[in-house]
Design an enzyme around this catalytic site. Sequence first.
Site, PDB file in Angstrom:
ATOM      1  N   HIS A 118      12.800   4.542  -2.710  1.00  0.00           N
ATOM      2  CA  HIS A 118      11.792   3.532  -3.020  1.00  0.00           C
ATOM      3  C   HIS A 118      11.547   2.689  -1.780  1.00  0.00           C
ATOM      4  O   HIS A 118      12.245   2.807  -0.763  1.00  0.00           O
ATOM      5  CB  HIS A 118      12.253   2.637  -4.180  1.00  0.00           C
ATOM      6  CG  HIS A 118      12.544   3.366  -5.458  1.00  0.00           C
ATOM      7  ND1 HIS A 118      11.554   3.764  -6.328  1.00  0.00           N
ATOM      8  CD2 HIS A 118      13.728   3.765  -6.018  1.00  0.00           C
ATOM      9  CE1 HIS A 118      12.097   4.370  -7.375  1.00  0.00           C
ATOM     10  NE2 HIS A 118      13.412   4.394  -7.201  1.00  0.00           N
ATOM     11  N   ASP A 121       6.201  -3.106  -0.977  1.00  0.00           N
ATOM     12  CA  ASP A 121       4.969  -3.601  -0.338  1.00  0.00           C
ATOM     13  C   ASP A 121       4.735  -4.995  -0.889  1.00  0.00           C
ATOM     14  O   ASP A 121       4.477  -5.166  -2.076  1.00  0.00           O
ATOM     15  CB  ASP A 121       3.809  -2.660  -0.678  1.00  0.00           C
ATOM     16  CG  ASP A 121       2.440  -3.200  -0.261  1.00  0.00           C
ATOM     17  OD1 ASP A 121       2.364  -4.333   0.263  1.00  0.00           O
ATOM     18  OD2 ASP A 121       1.438  -2.497  -0.496  1.00  0.00           O
ATOM     19  N   HIS A 123       2.487  -8.311  -0.854  1.00  0.00           N
ATOM     20  CA  HIS A 123       1.164  -8.776  -0.462  1.00  0.00           C
ATOM     21  C   HIS A 123       1.211 -10.076   0.330  1.00  0.00           C
ATOM     22  O   HIS A 123       0.211 -10.474   0.920  1.00  0.00           O
ATOM     23  CB  HIS A 123       0.273  -8.943  -1.698  1.00  0.00           C
ATOM     24  CG  HIS A 123      -0.044  -7.648  -2.376  1.00  0.00           C
ATOM     25  ND1 HIS A 123      -0.901  -7.554  -3.445  1.00  0.00           N
ATOM     26  CD2 HIS A 123       0.366  -6.372  -2.140  1.00  0.00           C
ATOM     27  CE1 HIS A 123      -1.003  -6.303  -3.847  1.00  0.00           C
ATOM     28  NE2 HIS A 123      -0.226  -5.559  -3.069  1.00  0.00           N
ATOM     29  N   HIS A 158       5.183  -4.731  -4.897  1.00  0.00           N
ATOM     30  CA  HIS A 158       5.332  -3.504  -5.680  1.00  0.00           C
ATOM     31  C   HIS A 158       5.897  -2.405  -4.809  1.00  0.00           C
ATOM     32  O   HIS A 158       5.900  -2.505  -3.568  1.00  0.00           O
ATOM     33  CB  HIS A 158       3.994  -3.066  -6.284  1.00  0.00           C
ATOM     34  CG  HIS A 158       2.920  -2.765  -5.281  1.00  0.00           C
ATOM     35  ND1 HIS A 158       2.792  -1.535  -4.658  1.00  0.00           N
ATOM     36  CD2 HIS A 158       1.935  -3.548  -4.770  1.00  0.00           C
ATOM     37  CE1 HIS A 158       1.768  -1.569  -3.835  1.00  0.00           C
ATOM     38  NE2 HIS A 158       1.218  -2.779  -3.869  1.00  0.00           N
ATOM     39  N   CYS A 159       6.351  -1.349  -5.433  1.00  0.00           N
ATOM     40  CA  CYS A 159       6.793  -0.174  -4.690  1.00  0.00           C
ATOM     41  C   CYS A 159       5.570   0.584  -4.185  1.00  0.00           C
ATOM     42  O   CYS A 159       4.541   0.651  -4.866  1.00  0.00           O
ATOM     43  CB  CYS A 159       7.644   0.731  -5.574  1.00  0.00           C
ATOM     44  SG  CYS A 159       8.399   2.120  -4.692  1.00  0.00           S
ATOM     45  N   HIS A 167       5.207   4.942  -9.346  1.00  0.00           N
ATOM     46  CA  HIS A 167       6.267   3.953  -9.146  1.00  0.00           C
ATOM     47  C   HIS A 167       5.862   2.602  -9.737  1.00  0.00           C
ATOM     48  O   HIS A 167       6.686   1.921 -10.367  1.00  0.00           O
ATOM     49  CB  HIS A 167       6.586   3.818  -7.656  1.00  0.00           C
ATOM     50  CG  HIS A 167       7.395   4.954  -7.116  1.00  0.00           C
ATOM     51  ND1 HIS A 167       8.694   4.826  -6.695  1.00  0.00           N
ATOM     52  CD2 HIS A 167       7.073   6.272  -6.938  1.00  0.00           C
ATOM     53  CE1 HIS A 167       9.149   5.989  -6.274  1.00  0.00           C
ATOM     54  NE2 HIS A 167       8.175   6.893  -6.405  1.00  0.00           N
ATOM     55  N   MET A 172       7.675  -1.112 -11.246  1.00  0.00           N
ATOM     56  CA  MET A 172       8.107  -1.636  -9.950  1.00  0.00           C
ATOM     57  C   MET A 172       7.086  -2.611  -9.373  1.00  0.00           C
ATOM     58  O   MET A 172       6.298  -2.288  -8.474  1.00  0.00           O
ATOM     59  CB  MET A 172       8.382  -0.491  -8.980  1.00  0.00           C
ATOM     60  CG  MET A 172       9.482   0.446  -9.457  1.00  0.00           C
ATOM     61  SD  MET A 172      10.145   1.509  -8.151  1.00  0.00           S
ATOM     62  CE  MET A 172      11.182   0.363  -7.256  1.00  0.00           C
ATOM     63  N   HIS A 264      -5.749 -15.195 -21.459  1.00  0.00           N
ATOM     64  CA  HIS A 264      -6.250 -16.282 -22.318  1.00  0.00           C
ATOM     65  C   HIS A 264      -5.099 -16.820 -23.152  1.00  0.00           C
ATOM     66  O   HIS A 264      -4.214 -16.062 -23.559  1.00  0.00           O
ATOM     67  CB  HIS A 264      -7.350 -15.714 -23.232  1.00  0.00           C
ATOM     68  CG  HIS A 264      -7.886 -16.673 -24.250  1.00  0.00           C
ATOM     69  ND1 HIS A 264      -8.775 -17.677 -23.934  1.00  0.00           N
ATOM     70  CD2 HIS A 264      -7.675 -16.769 -25.596  1.00  0.00           C
ATOM     71  CE1 HIS A 264      -9.099 -18.342 -25.040  1.00  0.00           C
ATOM     72  NE2 HIS A 264      -8.436 -17.819 -26.058  1.00  0.00           N
ATOM     73  N   GLU A 283     -11.697 -25.362 -12.742  1.00  0.00           N
ATOM     74  CA  GLU A 283     -11.249 -26.305 -13.756  1.00  0.00           C
ATOM     75  C   GLU A 283     -11.886 -25.997 -15.108  1.00  0.00           C
ATOM     76  O   GLU A 283     -12.987 -25.452 -15.175  1.00  0.00           O
ATOM     77  CB  GLU A 283     -11.567 -27.749 -13.333  1.00  0.00           C
ATOM     78  CG  GLU A 283     -10.818 -28.177 -12.071  1.00  0.00           C
ATOM     79  CD  GLU A 283     -11.098 -29.629 -11.690  1.00  0.00           C
ATOM     80  OE1 GLU A 283     -12.116 -30.188 -12.170  1.00  0.00           O
ATOM     81  OE2 GLU A 283     -10.298 -30.201 -10.930  1.00  0.00           O
ATOM     82  N   THR A 287     -10.784 -18.306 -20.072  1.00  0.00           N
ATOM     83  CA  THR A 287     -10.178 -16.998 -19.816  1.00  0.00           C
ATOM     84  C   THR A 287     -10.349 -16.704 -18.334  1.00  0.00           C
ATOM     85  O   THR A 287     -11.425 -16.924 -17.782  1.00  0.00           O
ATOM     86  CB  THR A 287     -10.877 -15.894 -20.637  1.00  0.00           C
ATOM     87  OG1 THR A 287     -10.778 -16.215 -22.019  1.00  0.00           O
ATOM     88  CG2 THR A 287     -10.251 -14.536 -20.398  1.00  0.00           C
ATOM     89  N   HIS A 313      -7.435 -10.780 -23.346  1.00  0.00           N
ATOM     90  CA  HIS A 313      -8.547 -10.878 -24.287  1.00  0.00           C
ATOM     91  C   HIS A 313      -9.410  -9.622 -24.330  1.00  0.00           C
ATOM     92  O   HIS A 313     -10.429  -9.592 -25.026  1.00  0.00           O
ATOM     93  CB  HIS A 313      -9.409 -12.110 -23.998  1.00  0.00           C
ATOM     94  CG  HIS A 313      -9.963 -12.754 -25.240  1.00  0.00           C
ATOM     95  ND1 HIS A 313     -10.822 -12.096 -26.097  1.00  0.00           N
ATOM     96  CD2 HIS A 313      -9.774 -13.969 -25.774  1.00  0.00           C
ATOM     97  CE1 HIS A 313     -11.145 -12.897 -27.085  1.00  0.00           C
ATOM     98  NE2 HIS A 313     -10.514 -14.045 -26.930  1.00  0.00           N
TER      99      HIS A 313
END
Length: 482
Positions: A118, A121, A123, A158-159, A167, A172, A264, A283, A287, A313
């Site tokens: 494995h 990654d 972000h 994530h993988c 994965h 993952m 939501h 503001e 949803t 939703h």
Amino acid sequence: MRPSNLLLSLTFLSTLLLTSCFKSKEQEYENTADIPVSREMIAELTSPPNVPTPVGRRKAKKLIVKMEILEKEGEMTDGVKYMYWTFGGTVPGSFIRTRVGDEVEFHLQNHPDNKLPHNIDMHAVTGPGGGAESSFVAPGHEKTFSFKTLNPGLYVYHCATAPVGMHIANGMYGLILVEPEGGLPPVDKEYYIMQGDFYTKGANGERGLQPFDMQKAVDEKADYVVFNGKVGALTGDNALTAKVGETVRLFVGNGGPGLVSSFHVIGEIFDRVHVEGGDLINENVQTTLIPAGGAAMMEFKVEVPGTFILVDHSIFRAFNKGALGMLKVEGEKNKTLYSGEIRDDIYLPEGPGIQNMPTTDEIVASEIPAKSFEEQMEFGKQAYMQTCFACHQGEGQGIPHAFPPLAKSDYLNADVDRAIGIVLHGKTGEITVNGETYNSVMTRQMLSSDEIANVLTYVYNSWGNSKKVVTKEMVDKVKNSK
């Protein structure tokens, strides 16, 4: 100038000088890459729905993160097992909390009992593959790399080992928060939620250990769409909690791998939403969309007590595939804000037209019949929560004036064949239950004979009912008598 005024002026001037000196230590760095780090600290990692302690006003640190990959069997829902691939032993993986300017030393450990290599990654990482190129790790090995947190925000990790989608689909993924300098504004409660879609060889609810189905994943035909890795992860005893008057912050991610989330909270409005986990704040939001591989932060003040339902939703995902959670709020009622039911009036329909629900004769039988009373109760509860819960409620109490109770029900306990027939064929018109008259519609339930026997056995053996045991043969007898 009077001495007292001179003293005030000197005090104000010294305060300004101290403040400017304090701010200049970090805010003088226009480029966050230049923020220096002081000392090392071990990162606090938490399992969902919990989050680590806020960073507050701490200085940038060299932050040591140690995360173990575990491939482990878990429960998707009652009677349904799944082999999850996890960061830190949970789906989603451990929550990581940093601040801008931290230098993160990341240790990725692949447990020796695992079967596959494995990587990770992130972000939040500025670098090739978000760290994936530096973290590819075989079972029984550990990889280490480091990165600087340059941009504040809420980020997915994530993988990214091929096939990447598989994965991720096996669980993952997780979230890393990079707080701005000085930290996020304080709130009363914070929770960690992450949506994911799962694809199994068996249909939704089909029992046993279910393997991953690649074709369903490619077609994005999810069998389960859930919060925090399983159906019911945020319901019942696992529900989130708060008190009236508290402000709640949710860190919500979407691991995907395929579906966008329409997040939501029923009965609440988000006061503030950090759109896609970044600086843009929206503001008064009902949803908010969270893309696959994305996240959002939302804050709201809870002002009345009750149970507030968290959903995707795209609503069939919530009530049929599992993307449903609960926030239970305790406190004093405020009838100015929400009155509750005021009265129950007669409503006359618009006209004489008769409307019919579309039906089908296709029923998919369960492949694994219950072998004992205990299994009947287990499988019956699963079927009840998926099929009957919305109308008859978790304790069989029903909904006043709408759907009759199943708990201590004289109507139910009087005639088991009649109960079987209602589940098989549906029921329309007036009935009297425990002295109250109900006039509603119960649609025909698309359940196999085994499933009907299980769910009725569960109902009869719950909530003060007669403890009857219903068998498949009893159901088939009623079915064949029509």
